[in-house]
Design a protein around this motif. Structure first.
Motif, PDB file in Angstrom:
ATOM      1  N   ASP A  94      34.804  13.904   5.490  1.00  0.00           N
ATOM      2  CA  ASP A  94      34.599  13.497   4.154  1.00  0.00           C
ATOM      3  C   ASP A  94      33.485  12.764   3.981  1.00  0.00           C
ATOM      4  N   ASN A  99      33.028  16.484  -0.897  1.00  0.00           N
ATOM      5  CA  ASN A  99      32.912  17.232   0.560  1.00  0.00           C
ATOM      6  C   ASN A  99      31.879  18.260   0.059  1.00  0.00           C
ATOM      7  N   ILE A 124      37.869  22.414   2.433  1.00  0.00           N
ATOM      8  CA  ILE A 124      38.650  21.599   2.926  1.00  0.00           C
ATOM      9  C   ILE A 124      38.990  21.061   3.845  1.00  0.00           C
ATOM     10  N   THR A 128      42.246  15.809   4.454  1.00  0.00           N
ATOM     11  CA  THR A 128      42.376  16.496   2.984  1.00  0.00           C
ATOM     12  C   THR A 128      43.472  16.605   3.347  1.00  0.00           C
ATOM     13  N   ASP A 131      45.642  14.656   4.139  1.00  0.00           N
ATOM     14  CA  ASP A 131      46.537  13.465   2.890  1.00  0.00           C
ATOM     15  C   ASP A 131      46.857  14.075   2.412  1.00  0.00           C
ATOM     16  N   ARG A 132      46.802  16.158   2.113  1.00  0.00           N
ATOM     17  CA  ARG A 132      47.231  15.702   0.771  1.00  0.00           C
ATOM     18  C   ARG A 132      49.035  16.984   1.453  1.00  0.00           C
ATOM     19  N   ALA A 143      44.879  23.734  -2.367  1.00  0.00           N
ATOM     20  CA  ALA A 143      43.908  22.052  -2.410  1.00  0.00           C
ATOM     21  C   ALA A 143      42.634  22.399  -2.797  1.00  0.00           C
TER      22      ALA A 143
END
Length: 806
Positions: A94, A99, A124, A128, A131-132, A143
Motif C-alpha cells: 500500500d 491503495n 485489497i 490490509t 491488519d483487518r 474490506a
C-alpha cells in the motif's frame, strides 16, 4: 446445432475508434521493430500475477459446470515514445490510504493503476488483510465498499454488490475464470494471496462471460528480486479453530532465478454444532530471466478443503405453539416455500436453534484443486512486449449432505416432533480446464499523442463431468432435538458438459492531452457448448433433448475517459457492457430453457481525490446498471423470466493518515435494485408479479468505518476498532421475509517486537482480536434456492495470533 448470435449494446463510433487506434498502433509497431536496437534493462519480476503496469492479468477462459438448479452450484513522431512500464522488484504494498497506485488485472490489461482506470476498482493488499483480520475470501467483503459475502455451503465464498450476486459476478483466479462461482467456488484461506482485486459493474471486456455486477480476482503471491524474506504465522480462536502458515521468497544463488513458496492450513471451526472447514494450500513459482529481454516462469498450486457444512437454520412461525422467537434476525411474513401451502405467518428463528445442525451424521464435502501455469515475457523492443501463458486446472469436488431443512406448516404451527422436513443431495464434480492466453502490448504515439495498445488472444477447453443423486431421499426430524441419522439411498445420473471458448480483445488508452485520456476496449468471443445426460441406468436421456449443442457470440466492451482537472482531482466516466446466460449460468442450460444471453450495460461517473502528500484519498462514484432478458429462480427447480433488472446507486470511500500513527477510514454505499416487468403465471396457473421488488441478498445501504493508532514506543503497540452496518435484505424475490439490518463491531490490539528482542527474527507481531464485540445476532446470507432457511452470522469470538518475519 442451434446458433445464437448476440451483440451487446455498443455506442455509435465505438468500433471505428478502436479500428483507427489498432491500425495506427500496428503500423507504428512494425516501424519500431525494424528500427529497434538492443537495450539493457534492469532485472524484473515476471509472471502472470505480477502487480505492474507491464503485466496485466491473463484473459479469462470460460469453464463449465453442472448442478441441480435449486442452488445453481451449484505515445509521437517527434518526441520520445514512453517505454512500457516495468514491474517493481518487490511485492506490491500500500502506497496510499486506498491503495489506488496498485495495478489491477481484473479491470484492464493496459497495466494502468486503479487510480487511472475509469471505473471503481478496489485492491485489497495482503497487508490490509492482515491488519483487518481477514482470514478467508468471504471475509474480504468486510474490506470492500458496498460488498456483502456469504458462505452458503452449496456455493461458498460468493458476493453481492451493486444489486447483483452469485453468478452475476465473475470470480477469477490470477485472471482466469474457472466457471460460475455458485458451482466452482470453494472456501479459501487468503494466506497465499498477494492481493484481491474487485471491479464494480459490467466487466466482460476483461472477465468474459458474466460479470454483470462486477468481478473479483484472487492473485497469488509471486517471486520478487532481492534478498530472501521468510514469514510464518499461527493463530487460535475461541471456536477452537487454528491457523498456521509459512512463506518464503527472493533471489536464489542461480543468477536470474527468483522463487516464491507458501504453505498454510486453517481448521476453521464454526459456532454451529459439528461444522467446520479444513483448508490446506501449497503454492510455488519460479521466475527466470534468460536475458535482459526474455523471461520465463512456472507456477503450481494445490488446494484442498474438507468440510462438514452448515446449511442454514429453519424459519419458523413466530406465533407457533412452543416457539421461542428471536428479534433482529428475520421479520416479515412467511409460509413454507419448498413444500408449498400454509397460511402466511410472522417469521422468526427459534432461540433454541441458533447452533443446531440438521445435517446427517455421515455428511461430508470437499474439494481438491491443482493449478499448473507457465509462460514467458519477451520485450521485443523497449516499447513492444509479447507475453504468453499456458495453464491447466484440475478439480474434484463433492457434496454429500442433507441440504433442505424446512419447517412444515402442514403438520401444525408448533415446535413439536417431526416438524422439520429434510431432503438429501449428493453429487461429484470432475473438472479439467486447459487454456492459452497471449498478449501484445505496444506503446506508441498517434499524431503526437501518447498511446498504449493491447491485443489479447485467448482459447480454452473445459470438460465438466457431474455425477448427481436423483433420489433426493427425505424424512422428518424434530425442530429442537433432531435425530440426524444417515444419508440413505443414492442413485446417480451422469451429466457431461464441454465448453470451448475463443476470444479476441483489444484495449487502448489515448492521451489527448497530458491530463485527459480516452480508454476503452472491445471483446469478440465464440463459445461452443455441448451437453449430454444419462439416467442412473446409463440410458441416454434423449426424450429430454440430450445431447444438445449451441453456441454464443457475445461482443462486449467499455469506453470511458479520465480527466485530471487539478492536481489530485480526477474525473472519470465510463459505458460498459456484459453478457451472460439468461438462466443464471451457462452450465445448467437444458434444451427446454431459453438458450439466450442477457444484455447488461452500465453508465458510471465519479471523482477520485488524492492529497499532495498522499496521506488522504477519497473516491465517489454514481452508477446506473440495466440487465435485460433476466431469468431468476422461482423455486428450487424452476426458472422464470424477469424482463429486466435495474440497479442505481452511489458509493463513497475515504481514508486518511492525518498524523503519524493514526489511520482513519470509512465508506458507504446506497443501492436501489429492482425487478422490472417481472410477471408470469406459475405452475399452478396463478398470476404472479414481482415487479418493483428487490432481488435477494441486496441491502440498500452498507457502511464501514475504522480507526487505529500506533504508539511509537520501544515496543510499538497499535490498537484499533471497526464498525460494519448492513441494511435490510430479502431472502427471496417476493420480499416477504426480511433479513434484518445489523451492525457489528470488531476490535484489535497488537505489539510489534523488533529484532533486538529475538535474534534472527526481523519482526515479531503478537495480536489479540475480538470479532462481533457486542455479540449481535443476525442473518448473514439467504440462499434463494433454500428459501425456508437462513445462514446465521457468527457470534462474538476471540483470537490470539503471532507472526514472524526474518
Amino acid at each position: 446445432m442451434q446458433h445464437l448470435h448476440f451483440r451487446a449494446g455498443v455506442p455509435p463510433g465505438f468500433s471505428r475508434v478502436f479500428l483507427i487506434s489498432l491500425l495506427s498502433s500496428v503500423s507504428l509497431s512494425s516501424t519500431a521493430i525494424a528500427q529497434s536496437a538492443a537495450q539493457t534493462k534492469p532485472p524484473v519480476e515476471i509472471g502472470p500475477v505480477t502487480v505492474s503496469p507491464s503485466n496485466p492479468k491473463p484473459a479469462p477462459a470460460i469453464s463449465p459446470g453442472n448442478q441441480k438448479p435449486r442452488s445453481a452450484r451449484r505515445a509521437t513522431g517527434r518526441k520520445p515514445v514512453a517505454a512500457i512500464a516495468r514491474p517493481t522488484t518487490q511485492p506490491a504494498s500500500d502506497t496510499t490510504p486506498l491503495n489506488t497506485a496498485a495495478v489491477a488485472g481484473v479491470s484492464s490489461r493496459l497495466g494502468i493503476s486503479a487510480l487511472e482506470t475509469p471505473a471503481t476498482v478496489e485492491i485489497i493488499s495482503q497487508q490490509t488483510m492482515q491488519d483487518r483480520g481477514i482470514r478467508t475470501t468471504t471475509d474480504v467483503a468486510k474490506a470492500a465498499v458496498g460488498v456483502t459475502g456469504g458462505d452458503a455451503p452449496g456455493a461458498p465464498a460468493i458476493f453481492s454488490m451493486r444489486g447483483f450476486s452469485g453468478d452475476q459476478l465473475t470470480t477469477l483466479y490470477n485472471g482466469i475464470p474457472i466457471g460460475p462461482s455458485t458451482m466452482t467456488g470453494r472456501p479459501m484461506d487468503v494466506a497465499g494471496l498477494q492481493q484481491v482485486e474487485i471491479i464494480k459493474g459490467p466487466d466482460s471486456l476483461v472477465a468474459g462471460l458474466g460479470a454483470t455486477g462486477g468481478a473479483v480476482n484472487y492473485v497469488t503471491k509471486a517471486p520478487h528480486t532481492g534478498p530472501i524474506v521468510n514469514e510464518a504465522f499461527t493463530s487460535y480462536d475461541s471456536f477452537n479453530g487454528y491457523r498456521a502458515g509459512y512463506g518464503s521468497g527472493g533471489s536464489t544463488l542461480v543468477d536470474g532465478l527468483d522463487y516464491r513458496f507458501d504453505i498454510s492450513h486453517f481448521n476453521d471451526k464454526s459456532f454451529i454444532d459439528d461444522s467446520y472447514s479444513k483448508l490446506s494450500n501449497v503454492s510455488g513459482q519460479l521466475n527466470y530471466r534468460v536475458n535482459d529481454s526474455f523471461k520465463v516462469w512456472g507456477a503450481a498450486e494445490y488446494k484442498q478443503d474438507s468440510d462438514r457444512f452448515y446449511w442454514g437454520t429453519p424459519i419458523v412461525p413466530a406465533n407457533g405453539a412452543g416457539i421461542v422467537p428471536t428479534s433482529g434476525i428475520v421479520s416479515g411474513t412467511w409460509s413454507n416455500y419448498y413444500l408449498g401451502g400454509g397460511t402466511p405467518v410472522p417469521a422468526t428463528i427459534d432461540a433454541r436453534t441458533l447452533t443446531t445442525n440438521y445435517n446427517v451424521l455421515d455428511n461430508h464435502s470437499g474439494a481438491s484443486e491443482l493449478w499448473l501455469r507457465s509462460g514467458f515475457q519477451w520485450d521485443i523492443t523497449n516499447n513492444i512486449s509479447l507475453k504468453s501463458q499456458v495453464y491447466g486446472y484440475d478439480a474434484h469436488r463433492h457434496w454429500f449432505n442433507n441440504e433442505i431443512s424446512s419447517f412444515d406448516q402442514t403438520v401444525g404451527n408448533f415446535a413439536g416432533a417431526q416438524s422439520i422436513y429434510r431432503e438429501r443431495l449428493a453429487l461429484d464434480h470432475a473438472q479439467r480446464l486447459y487454456g492459452n492466453i497471449t498478449d501484445l502490448t505496444v506503446n506508441s504515439n498517434i499524431g503526437g499523442l501518447d498511446n498504449r495498445f493491447v491485443a489479447t488472444v485467448a482459447a480454452s477447453n473445459n470438460q465438466f463431468n457431474v455425477s448427481q443423486d436423483t433420489l433426493f431421499f427425505n424424512d422428518y426430524v424434530d425442530l429442537l432435538n433432531p435425530d440426524r441419522g444417515l444419508y440413505g439411498p443414492r442413485s446417480d445420473e451422469k451429466i457431461y458438459t464441454r465448453v470451448n471458448t475463443a476470444s479476441l480483445s483489444f484495449e487502448d488508452r489515448l492521451k489527448l492531452t497530458p491530463t485527459f485520456a480516452l480508454i476503452g476496449g472491445i471483446r469478440f468471443e465464440d463459445i461452443k457448448l455441448d451437453r449430454t445426460r444419462f439416467d442412473p441406468s446409463g440410458v441416454l436421456e434423449s426424450a429430454k433433448g440430450y445431447p444438445f449443442s449451441t453456441s454464443f457470440n457475445p461482443i462486449t466492451g467499455r469506453i470511458g475517459y479520465t480527466w485530471d482537472i487539478a492536481p489530485g482531482v480526477m474525473l472519470y466516466s465510463q459505458y460498459a457492457t456484459a453478457a451472460d446466460p439468461t438462466v443464471a449460468n451457462i452450465f445448467i442450460l437444458a434444451p427446454s430453457v431459453p438458450l439466450l444471453l442477457t444484455t447488461s450495460r452500465t453508465y458510471e461517473t465519479g471523482v477520485k481525490l488524492q492529497s499532495a502528500d498522499k496521506r488522504a484519498e477519497a473516491t465517489f462514484s454514481a452508477f446506473d446498471i440495466e440487465r435485460k432478458n433476466v431469468y431468476v429462480p422461482e423455486s428450487g427447480i424452476v426458472f422464470n423470466v424477469a424482463g429486466k433488472m435495474e440497479s442505481k446507486g452511489i458509493e463513497i470511500a475515504a481514508a486518511i493518515n492525518p498524523v503519524a500513527g493514526l489511520k482513519l477510514w470509512g465508506n458507504v454505499a446506497f443501492v436501489q435494485s429492482r425487478f422490472v416487468d417481472f410477471s408470469y403465471v406459475d405452475g399452478n396457473g396463478v398470476f404472479q408479479s414481482y415487479s418493483g421488488k428487490t432481488p435477494p441478498n441486496v441491502p440498500n445501504f452498507i457502511a464501514n468505518a475504522g480507526a487505529s493508532y500506533r504508539f511509537d514506543t520501544t515496543l510499538p503497540v497499535e490498537i484499533g476498532a471497526s464498525m460494519r452496518h448492513v441494511g435490510d435484505r430479502f431472502n427471496y424475490q417476493d420480499n416477504m421475509v426480511v433479513m434484518n439490518a445489523y451492525t457489528t463491531f470488531d476490535a484489535f490490539a497488537f505489539v510489534d517486537i523488533p529484532k533486538t528482542y529475538f535474534t534472527g527474527v526481523e519482526n515479531t507481531r503478537l495480536s489479540f482480536r475480538v470479532r462481533n464485540l457486542t455479540n449481535k445476532l443476525y442473518a448473514a446470507w439467504g440462499d434463494p434456492g433454500y428459501i425456508d432457511q437462513i445462514i446465521l452470522g457468527a457470534p462474538r469470538s476471540y483470537e490470539v495470533a503471532a507472526s514472524f518475519k526474518w
